[in-house]
Design an enzyme around this catalytic site. Sequence first.
Site, PDB file in Angstrom:
ATOM      1  N   TRP A 184      23.434  28.136  -6.376  1.00  0.00           N
ATOM      2  CA  TRP A 184      24.674  28.891  -6.334  1.00  0.00           C
ATOM      3  C   TRP A 184      25.956  27.759  -6.536  1.00  0.00           C
ATOM      4  O   TRP A 184      25.600  26.748  -5.988  1.00  0.00           O
ATOM      5  CB  TRP A 184      24.688  29.467  -4.862  1.00  0.00           C
ATOM      6  CG  TRP A 184      25.945  30.118  -4.614  1.00  0.00           C
ATOM      7  CD1 TRP A 184      26.629  31.256  -5.153  1.00  0.00           C
ATOM      8  CD2 TRP A 184      26.963  29.980  -3.316  1.00  0.00           C
ATOM      9  NE1 TRP A 184      27.888  31.493  -4.564  1.00  0.00           N
ATOM     10  CE2 TRP A 184      27.899  31.035  -3.546  1.00  0.00           C
ATOM     11  CE3 TRP A 184      26.595  29.247  -2.043  1.00  0.00           C
ATOM     12  CZ2 TRP A 184      28.928  30.908  -2.287  1.00  0.00           C
ATOM     13  CZ3 TRP A 184      27.600  29.477  -1.217  1.00  0.00           C
ATOM     14  CH2 TRP A 184      28.708  30.226  -1.304  1.00  0.00           C
ATOM     15  N   ASP A 265      19.056  28.609   3.215  1.00  0.00           N
ATOM     16  CA  ASP A 265      20.315  29.494   2.681  1.00  0.00           C
ATOM     17  C   ASP A 265      19.974  30.938   2.694  1.00  0.00           C
ATOM     18  O   ASP A 265      19.253  31.143   1.814  1.00  0.00           O
ATOM     19  CB  ASP A 265      21.186  29.015   1.724  1.00  0.00           C
ATOM     20  CG  ASP A 265      22.347  29.925   1.407  1.00  0.00           C
ATOM     21  OD1 ASP A 265      22.407  30.957   1.868  1.00  0.00           O
ATOM     22  OD2 ASP A 265      22.975  29.699   0.457  1.00  0.00           O
ATOM     23  N   LYS A 301      25.863  40.630   2.148  1.00  0.00           N
ATOM     24  CA  LYS A 301      25.096  41.690   1.261  1.00  0.00           C
ATOM     25  C   LYS A 301      24.296  42.573   1.854  1.00  0.00           C
ATOM     26  O   LYS A 301      24.230  43.772   1.526  1.00  0.00           O
ATOM     27  CB  LYS A 301      24.167  40.851   0.243  1.00  0.00           C
ATOM     28  CG  LYS A 301      24.630  39.492  -0.314  1.00  0.00           C
ATOM     29  CD  LYS A 301      25.472  39.241  -1.100  1.00  0.00           C
ATOM     30  CE  LYS A 301      26.112  37.902  -1.383  1.00  0.00           C
ATOM     31  NZ  LYS A 301      26.776  37.463  -2.646  1.00  0.00           N
TER      32      LYS A 301
HETATM   33  N1  KET Z   1      24.522  31.717  -0.407  1.00  0.00           N
HETATM   34  C1  KET Z   1      24.160  32.149  -1.476  1.00  0.00           C
HETATM   35  C2  KET Z   1      23.130  31.757  -2.186  1.00  0.00           C
HETATM   36  C3  KET Z   1      24.955  33.054  -2.373  1.00  0.00           C
HETATM   37  O1  KET Z   1      24.714  33.587  -3.265  1.00  0.00           O
HETATM   38  C4  KET Z   1      26.100  33.330  -1.677  1.00  0.00           C
HETATM   39  C5  KET Z   1      27.176  34.088  -2.424  1.00  0.00           C
HETATM   40  C6  KET Z   1      26.530  32.659  -0.355  1.00  0.00           C
HETATM   41  C7  KET Z   1      25.690  31.865   0.226  1.00  0.00           C
HETATM   42  C8  KET Z   1      27.616  33.109   0.554  1.00  0.00           C
HETATM   43  O2  KET Z   1      28.049  34.347   0.648  1.00  0.00           O
HETATM   44  P1  KET Z   1      29.132  34.735   2.087  1.00  0.00           P
HETATM   45  O3  KET Z   1      29.854  35.937   1.349  1.00  0.00           O
HETATM   46  O4  KET Z   1      30.144  33.609   2.259  1.00  0.00           O
HETATM   47  O5  KET Z   1      28.270  35.020   2.852  1.00  0.00           O
HETATM   48  N2  KET Z   1      27.187  34.532  -3.471  1.00  0.00           N
HETATM   49  C9  KET Z   1      27.911  35.789  -4.208  1.00  0.00           C
HETATM   50  C10 KET Z   1      29.403  35.672  -3.895  1.00  0.00           C
HETATM   51  C11 KET Z   1      30.271  34.327  -3.934  1.00  0.00           C
HETATM   52  O6  KET Z   1      29.756  33.660  -4.882  1.00  0.00           O
HETATM   53  O7  KET Z   1      30.947  33.995  -3.037  1.00  0.00           O
HETATM   54  C12 KET Z   1      27.708  35.334  -5.610  1.00  0.00           C
HETATM   55  O8  KET Z   1      27.050  34.323  -5.969  1.00  0.00           O
HETATM   56  O9  KET Z   1      28.166  36.130  -6.554  1.00  0.00           O
END
Ligand code: KET
Length: 455
Positions: A184, A265, A301
């Site tokens: 990510w 994660d 998600k």
């Molecule tokens: N870890 C991973 C692996 C991840 O894909 C995301 C979010 C997060 C943590 C953080 O999500 P949060 O909203 O802080 O709980 N990924 C998607 C959104 C982004 O980039 O913020 C994405 O990859 O599209």
Amino acid sequence: MRPELTLPTGQASSPTDRRLNALLRHLSSSSSSAMDTNNSISPSPTSAFQHDSVFSHVVQAPEDPILGVTVAYNKDPSPVKLNLGVGAYRTEEGKPLVLNVVRKAEQQLVNDRARVKEYLPIIGLAEFNKLSAKLIFGADSPAIQENRITTVQCLSGTGSLRVGAEFLAKHYHQRTIYIPLPTWGNHPKVFTLAGLSVKTYRYYDPATRGLNFQGLLEDLGSAPAGAIVLLHACAHNPTGVDPTLQQWEQIRQLMRSKKLLPFFDSAYQGFASGSLDADAQSVRMFVADGGECLAAQSYAKNMGLYGERVGALSIVCKTADVAGKVESQLKLVIRPMYSNPPIHGASIVAAILRDRNLYSEWTIELKAMADRIISMRHQLYDALRARGTPGDWSHIIKQIGMFTFTGLNSKQVTFMTKEYHIYMTSDGRISMAGLSSKTVPHLADAIHAAVTRVV
Ligand code: KET
């Protein structure tokens, strides 16, 4: 002589400047003795008299590689545009989804007149923390029963990673964290800014579009003892490639023998297989051996609570005594950062996790989201096969979770955006959750054209 107080000539053309000059003329004609004795009033660097900004050296930053895709998408007037950038679930109608169970929990919260908006404690809602630990480690986890885990509510997955990393940078003897290649896009930034030094381990093999297991074992095998290792608990982003349970077991043995510290994660629990327990297996294996680890959980998600920013950081320790001390230090990390976390999202999660009926309703809705994504994989695969698109596209149905790592290069992505108004990250990742039966043919046409026309 009175000081002449006007804005520089030729620059007093705007109404604001004219008003300022009038004010200055008034001030200089009726000036106080203080002004008379203080003949030269020079504008301070931050005053309205100065035309150049004190920030004029600041350069334009690029948009975020993932969230910037949505910014570009929003600017496109095309009716056929499709946002497959950010990992956010959409319905068959292409609309964001608020889960029914979330609506019910919110209604309960609204109806409860006893609820107040007081500050939460620094580590958040106690019940939310307890239930979050149960969700990821399992209700029967001995580590929970032995009080060896501290769980603190944080700002979604990102905030949990950041708090965990800040804690490690302050209190752990090794400052190097190994992250998978690729990972990510925000991981390296979060960890670097927290004060850790980031290195990568091999993860994905573009030739097989699968796991480079040998490379992974070699790289972790040669990491310095004690190094931190970031592991995606399930549904690896962006590749959609996860180790098998046997491979996880080998990773666990290697990491424990080298005293590497696992930092999980977990942003997609339930989204990979549709089962919350199955998707937590990797984490539970590492906790079952009695060793220590960290886990960052996100409810963005799996409960669709993206904008509520609700998540948790757990640190599994050897003893309850250590866990208590670790928690006291986590408070010192959090308090100057944002003081304490928001109450609403955590209350929704707690309401769902504590109630047997709401919980089982949630698992059904979660499974339905996971199943719709899997069905999109099959539809896209079939559509490409039907078009005779060159290449083996079986990875679309083999990969796991929200994303397909298509193998399209950045030129092909640019082409698809320009010609087909399809928005995705430049590494060729598409969010399957953004697709629907209606939009699959358009995407398949775009991929077919990109593959056959752009090298
Ligand atoms: N870890 C991973 C692996 C991840 O894909 C995301 C979010 C997060 C943590 C953080 O999500 P949060 O909203 O802080 O709980 N990924 C998607 C959104 C982004 O980039 O913020 C994405 O990859 O599209």
